[in-house]
Design a protein around this motif. Structure first.
Motif, short mmCIF file in Angstrom:
data_model
loop_
_atom_site.label_atom_id
_atom_site.label_comp_id
_atom_site.label_asym_id
_atom_site.label_seq_id
_atom_site.Cartn_x
_atom_site.Cartn_y
_atom_site.Cartn_z
N LEU A 241 1.04 -1.12 0.10
CA LEU A 241 -0.01 -0.12 -0.01
C LEU A 241 0.79 1.23 0.00
CD1 LEU A 241 -3.01 -0.91 2.35
CD2 LEU A 241 -3.02 -0.90 -0.01
N GLU A 242 2.10 1.36 0.83
CA GLU A 242 3.01 2.36 0.74
C GLU A 242 3.51 2.63 -0.74
OE1 GLU A 242 4.92 2.19 5.19
OE2 GLU A 242 5.86 0.93 3.62
N ARG A 243 3.76 1.75 -1.48
CA ARG A 243 4.31 1.77 -2.60
C ARG A 243 3.07 2.34 -3.92
NH1 ARG A 243 4.34 -0.79 -7.32
NH2 ARG A 243 3.35 -2.51 -6.59
N LEU A 244 1.97 1.71 -3.56
CA LEU A 244 0.84 2.13 -4.57
C LEU A 244 0.51 3.54 -4.50
CD1 LEU A 244 -1.22 -1.16 -4.55
CD2 LEU A 244 0.42 -0.30 -6.25
N LEU A 245 0.30 3.86 -3.05
CA LEU A 245 -0.19 5.32 -2.62
C LEU A 245 0.73 6.45 -3.15
CD1 LEU A 245 -1.59 4.61 0.80
CD2 LEU A 245 -3.12 5.31 -0.99
N GLU A 246 2.04 5.90 -2.89
CA GLU A 246 3.12 6.78 -3.51
C GLU A 246 2.90 7.00 -5.05
OE1 GLU A 246 6.39 9.53 -3.65
OE2 GLU A 246 5.09 9.04 -1.92
N ALA A 247 2.68 5.83 -5.74
CA ALA A 247 2.79 6.03 -7.25
C ALA A 247 1.60 6.36 -7.83
CB ALA A 247 3.33 4.56 -7.68
N TYR A 248 0.31 6.28 -7.12
CA TYR A 248 -0.80 6.42 -7.97
C TYR A 248 -1.82 7.30 -6.96
CZ TYR A 248 0.73 2.41 -10.27
OH TYR A 248 1.44 1.41 -11.03
N PRO A 249 -1.86 8.45 -7.41
CA PRO A 249 -2.59 9.58 -6.64
C PRO A 249 -3.99 9.38 -6.77
CG PRO A 249 -1.76 10.80 -8.55
CD PRO A 249 -1.09 9.55 -8.33
N ASN A 250 -4.66 8.50 -7.75
CA ASN A 250 -6.08 8.26 -8.06
C ASN A 250 -6.42 6.96 -7.25
OD1 ASN A 250 -4.41 6.64 -9.46
ND2 ASN A 250 -5.80 6.13 -11.22
N LEU A 251 -5.70 6.59 -6.25
CA LEU A 251 -5.99 5.45 -5.31
C LEU A 251 -6.41 5.96 -4.13
CD1 LEU A 251 -6.10 2.30 -4.53
CD2 LEU A 251 -3.74 2.51 -4.05
N TYR A 252 -7.58 5.17 -3.68
CA TYR A 252 -8.13 5.38 -2.29
C TYR A 252 -8.40 4.07 -1.67
CZ TYR A 252 -8.67 10.10 -4.00
OH TYR A 252 -8.49 11.49 -4.63
N ILE A 253 -8.30 4.10 -0.27
CA ILE A 253 -8.50 2.78 0.35
C ILE A 253 -9.62 2.86 1.27
CG2 ILE A 253 -7.14 1.13 1.92
CD1 ILE A 253 -5.71 1.51 -0.56
N ASP A 254 -10.44 1.91 1.02
CA ASP A 254 -11.47 1.49 2.20
C ASP A 254 -11.38 0.81 3.07
OD1 ASP A 254 -13.99 0.79 3.09
OD2 ASP A 254 -14.41 -0.73 1.39
N LEU A 255 -11.19 1.30 4.40
CA LEU A 255 -10.90 0.55 5.47
C LEU A 255 -12.20 -0.02 6.10
CD1 LEU A 255 -8.18 3.22 7.13
CD2 LEU A 255 -7.82 0.74 5.79
N SER A 256 -12.74 -1.37 5.65
CA SER A 256 -13.86 -1.69 6.00
C SER A 256 -13.47 -2.45 7.32
CB SER A 256 -14.35 -2.85 4.99
OG SER A 256 -14.89 -2.05 3.82
N TRP A 257 -14.68 -2.94 8.11
CA TRP A 257 -14.67 -3.16 9.47
C TRP A 257 -13.73 -4.69 9.61
CZ3 TRP A 257 -16.06 -8.21 10.67
CH2 TRP A 257 -16.79 -8.74 9.78
N SER A 258 -13.61 -5.29 8.44
CA SER A 258 -12.93 -6.40 8.46
C SER A 258 -11.38 -6.48 8.54
CB SER A 258 -13.35 -7.47 7.23
OG SER A 258 -12.88 -6.65 6.06
#
Length: 340
Positions: A241-258
């Protein structure tokens, strides 16, 4: 006199703590109004549970498949994994969402954000179907998803090839999403139940790279409760996730309850320092979801379950994650209306 001073000091201390205690208002960024049989507890129950959980806004979606009650099964299953009967793509789910939304009073509609999901992601006709649906109800749909691609055992129960987030049919859908300024929520497992490596990561990364103008929400960061049952904690997830978030500003992460355990909180319920650092580094890229499916009684437990993690973040970041980040990825027209 000493006792009086002690009492006053205690009172002031308690008052200060009360002032400093945070009250969160939530956006539920991942909610299914119907279950795998296209049934729902109803909008009245949903509104009641939203009030209890202090949820102001919800992503309102259907379920893109329906579970079959097979002729050979004596008992109706309660979940898609209840027996070996197939599931099938079910486009009428969007009609159920639109109907529920239209029954709301005008003043309540701003709290609900319908996402369109009823299409087969392996069908290159899907974008044409979505376009027709958008044109029939201009302005109603505010996103696309949750799109089911790699999805635990459900993938094997659906007739046809396993959907891939990077296939040609979905590339056409992503182009349409960019045209209509719609965010896209993808369920794309990062791995299988037993492979301890990011087996399917390339399928998720290709759309991020090839469609930079589309805002992608990765449902529970490519994990699932089923993966957790078999593998517990994926030791490669955080670095990925660290790599992807740095590389792709169009990525958002859904922190669902699981994801609360084993990622955001340890076994003692203490917030994980590495995940806190990641959220602080990308404070506008994370959002919360209950991922409830047709029944809403657990919404309060799931949403408020994030409180200890949020409390460990700076207040400004915590409120963004709890409420604002989901609203920030909606179409521009919707955001402008919410500001009025």
């Amino acid at each position: 006199m000493h006792a009086l001073r002690l009492s006053c000091a205690l009172f002031i201390g308690l008052a200060t703590c009360a002032v400093q205690a945070r009250e969160y208002v939530y956006s539920d960024a991942h909610l299914h109004y119907v279950d795998f049989f296209q049934e729902s507890a109803g909008m009245g129950k949903l509104l009641k549970r939203m009030a209890e959980a202090n949820v102001e806004h919800v992503m309102l979606s259907g379920i893109p498949v329906a579970k079959k009650w097979d002729e050979n099964e004596p008992k109706r299953p309660r979940y898609y994994a209840g027996d070996d009967a197939n599931a099938y793509w079910y486009s009428a789910t969007d009609g159920l969402i639109a109907h529920a939304y239209k029954q709301l009073p005008a003043e309540q509609r701003k709290r609900f954000h319908p996402f369109l999901s009823g299409f087969n992601p392996n069908d290159k006709n899907a974008d044409a179907h979505i376009r027709r649906t958008l044109e029939m109800d201009p302005g109603l749909w505010q996103g696309i998803g949750e799109i089911f691609t790699r999805h635990d055992d459900l993938t094997a129960l659906i007739h046809g090839d396993a959907p891939r987030a990077d296939n040609e049919a979905l590339a056409r859908v992503y182009h349409l999403a960019a045209e209509y300024d719609l965010p896209v929520m993808l369920h794309s497992n990062i791995t299988s139940k037993r492979e301890r490596n990011p087996l399917y990561l390339a399928e998720m990364e290709a759309p991020l790279r090839n469609h930079p103008h589309v805002r992608f929400i990765w449902a529970h960061a490519g994990t699932s409760l089923e993966i957790h049952r078999h593998q517990d904690k994926l030791d490669f997830l955080l670095a990925t996730l660290e790599r992807l978030l740095e590389a792709y500003p169009n990525l958002y992460i859904d922190l669902s309850w699981s994801m609360l355990r084993p990622y955001l909180l340890d076994r003692q319920g203490k917030p994980d320092a590495d995940w806190l650092q990641l959220v602080r580094r990308y404070p506008e890229r994370f959002m919360l979801g209950s991922d409830v499916v047709g029944r809403f009684d657990s919404m309060n437990e799931y949403m408020r379950g994030f409180e200890s993690f949020l409390d460990a973040l700076p207040a400004e970041v915590a409120h963004k994650v709890a409420r604002d980040n989901f609203l920030s990825i909606l179409p521009r027209k919707v955001r402008e209306d919410l500001q009025q």
